[in-house]
Design a protein around this motif. Structure first.
Motif, mmCIF file in Angstrom:
data_model
loop_
_atom_site.group_PDB
_atom_site.id
_atom_site.type_symbol
_atom_site.label_atom_id
_atom_site.label_comp_id
_atom_site.label_asym_id
_atom_site.label_seq_id
_atom_site.Cartn_x
_atom_site.Cartn_y
_atom_site.Cartn_z
ATOM 1 N N LYS A 211 24.059 46.625 35.420
ATOM 2 C CA LYS A 211 25.466 46.388 35.103
ATOM 3 C C LYS A 211 26.022 45.473 36.180
ATOM 4 O O LYS A 211 25.909 45.763 37.373
ATOM 5 C CB LYS A 211 26.251 47.702 35.079
ATOM 6 N N LEU A 212 26.590 44.382 35.756
ATOM 7 C CA LEU A 212 27.121 43.422 36.713
ATOM 8 C C LEU A 212 28.244 44.042 37.531
ATOM 9 O O LEU A 212 29.010 44.858 37.039
ATOM 10 C CB LEU A 212 27.667 42.194 35.979
ATOM 11 N N LEU A 213 28.319 43.629 38.782
ATOM 12 C CA LEU A 213 29.395 44.061 39.650
ATOM 13 C C LEU A 213 30.349 42.884 39.830
ATOM 14 O O LEU A 213 30.087 41.972 40.602
ATOM 15 C CB LEU A 213 28.841 44.517 40.999
ATOM 16 N N ALA A 214 31.431 42.904 39.094
ATOM 17 C CA ALA A 214 32.397 41.813 39.154
ATOM 18 C C ALA A 214 33.798 42.399 39.189
ATOM 19 O O ALA A 214 34.052 43.484 38.661
ATOM 20 C CB ALA A 214 32.232 40.881 37.957
ATOM 21 N N ASP A 215 34.715 41.673 39.806
ATOM 22 C CA ASP A 215 36.112 42.103 39.833
ATOM 23 C C ASP A 215 36.778 41.857 38.489
ATOM 24 O O ASP A 215 37.578 42.672 38.014
ATOM 25 C CB ASP A 215 36.870 41.331 40.921
ATOM 26 N N VAL A 216 36.433 40.726 37.875
ATOM 27 C CA VAL A 216 37.100 40.290 36.652
ATOM 28 C C VAL A 216 36.071 40.003 35.569
ATOM 29 O O VAL A 216 35.070 39.334 35.826
ATOM 30 C CB VAL A 216 37.940 39.013 36.905
ATOM 31 N N GLY A 217 36.317 40.505 34.376
ATOM 32 C CA GLY A 217 35.463 40.203 33.234
ATOM 33 C C GLY A 217 36.239 39.368 32.222
ATOM 34 O O GLY A 217 37.335 39.751 31.804
ATOM 35 N N ILE A 218 35.694 38.215 31.854
ATOM 36 C CA ILE A 218 36.330 37.370 30.832
ATOM 37 C C ILE A 218 35.744 37.757 29.483
ATOM 38 O O ILE A 218 34.546 37.624 29.259
ATOM 39 C CB ILE A 218 36.089 35.868 31.101
#
Length: 339
Positions: A157-164
């Motif tokens: 699972k990606l670790l990102a602050d923002v998902g587009i």
């Protein structure tokens, strides 16, 4: 590099070395006592999170991992050499589960975290250990313990602050290429993006943030349509969603239909996804008819706030980045107060 976000592997720790049966044999001591040493411990299989890996691609070629066995004990009470541990690097964001039971074993969320996936077997005791006042010449020793073997399921699972997020062809790949250093494949047709892209957005309004371009969702995604469930899992760890809508494709009779459909898919997969903070953005405002569509959307949306941009023409991009940075700061502040 091909993006792989699931893998099945088998891990096997090393077996312990057998204990030694030996007796002292020195000049003038024809019947020396037992001096067999213990066997060495088998190596562990250890998984370690690293930022050097971004996908599970390397598990496509190798699926069985075995640590070294311990060496047998020797005479003169010499312990056998322990087997070397085997270190398996995995990307940060990997979840390890038991393939048979489905139980989650480890969730790697930070660089440098480790997890012993299979413990090496203990070395067997040599015959020296079994000497006693009633048994002075034991002629037996223990075998080493066998290593453990498990089949593991890995999910990334990606670790990102923002998902587009948004439907295919909403312009997500173009947007992430404009606001970050990411250079995804961009094309004017659905499903150009078949794997998530990560980009770091550096700006003057605070800390950089990580944004993920989630591949286009379709109706029925929550039940697996269009690889939907594999894409949706990457949204779970984001703090903020940028809901990108192609203004040109807004239905004049039902302006909110596309917006509602995406949120329906989020809720169908996990109700918490639909509750995540969203920043609604109408894209492609440089194209003919976009202004009229935006006006219809605003009338139907009521009090729902939204922004308008053109990623391709870089219109409104600075305002968007600033708004995202401010929302993330707000979420950080709220989270700190809750703790």
């Amino acid at each position: 590099m091909k993006f792989i976000d699931e893998a099945m592997i088998t891990v096997q720790s090393g077996s312990g070395g057998r204990g030694c049966v030996s007796f002292r044999r020195e000049r003038f001591i024809p019947k020396g006592g037992p001096d067999g040493g213990d066997g060495g411990k088998g190596g562990d299989v250890i998984m370690a999170a690293t930022s050097q890996k971004r996908t599970l691609y390397h598990f496509s070629f190798k699926k069985h991992f075995a640590a070294q066995n311990g060496s047998a004990g020797q005479g003169s009470q010499k312990t056998g050499r322990s087997g070397e541990d085997l270190i398996i690097p995995v990307p940060v964001g990997t979840i390890v589960s038991d393939a048979e039971t489905g139980n989650m074993l480890k969730d790697f969320t930070e660089e440098g975290e480790t997890f012993i996936a299979a413990k090496g077997g203990r070395g067997g005791q040599g015959n020296t250990r079994f000497k006693s006042s009633t048994h002075r010449t034991p002629r037996f020793a223990q075998p080493g313990e066998p290593g453990e073997i498990f089949t593991l399921k890995l999910e990334l699972k990606l670790l990102a602050d923002v998902g587009i997020i948004g439907f295919p062809n909403a312009g997500k790949s173009t947007l992430i290429s404009v606001i970050s250093s990411a250079r995804p494949k961009v094309g004017d047709y659905p499903f150009t993006t078949l794997s998530p892209n990560l980009g770091v957005v550096k700006h003057v309004w605070g800390e950089p943030f990580v944004v993920a371009d989630i591949p286009g969702l379709v109706e029925g995604a929550h039940s697996g349509a269009g690889l939907g469930t594999r894409f949706l899992r990457h949204i779970e760890r984001t703090r903020l969603l940028v809901h990108l809508i192609d203004a040109v494709t807004i239905d004049p009779d039902h302006p909110m239909a596309g917006y509602e459909a995406i949120n329906h898919e989020l809720a169908g997969y996990n109700r918490h996804l639909a509750e995540k903070p969203q920043l609604v953005v109408l894209n492609k405002m440089d194209l003919p008819g976009a202004d009229i569509a935006a006006a219809l959307f605003q009338e139907a949306a009521g009090r729902l706030p939204f922004m308008t941009i053109s990623a391709a023409a870089t219109l409104g991009i600075d305002v968007l980045i600033k708004t995202i940075a401010e929302r993330l700061h707000q979420l950080d502040t709220e989270s700190h107060h809750e703790r």
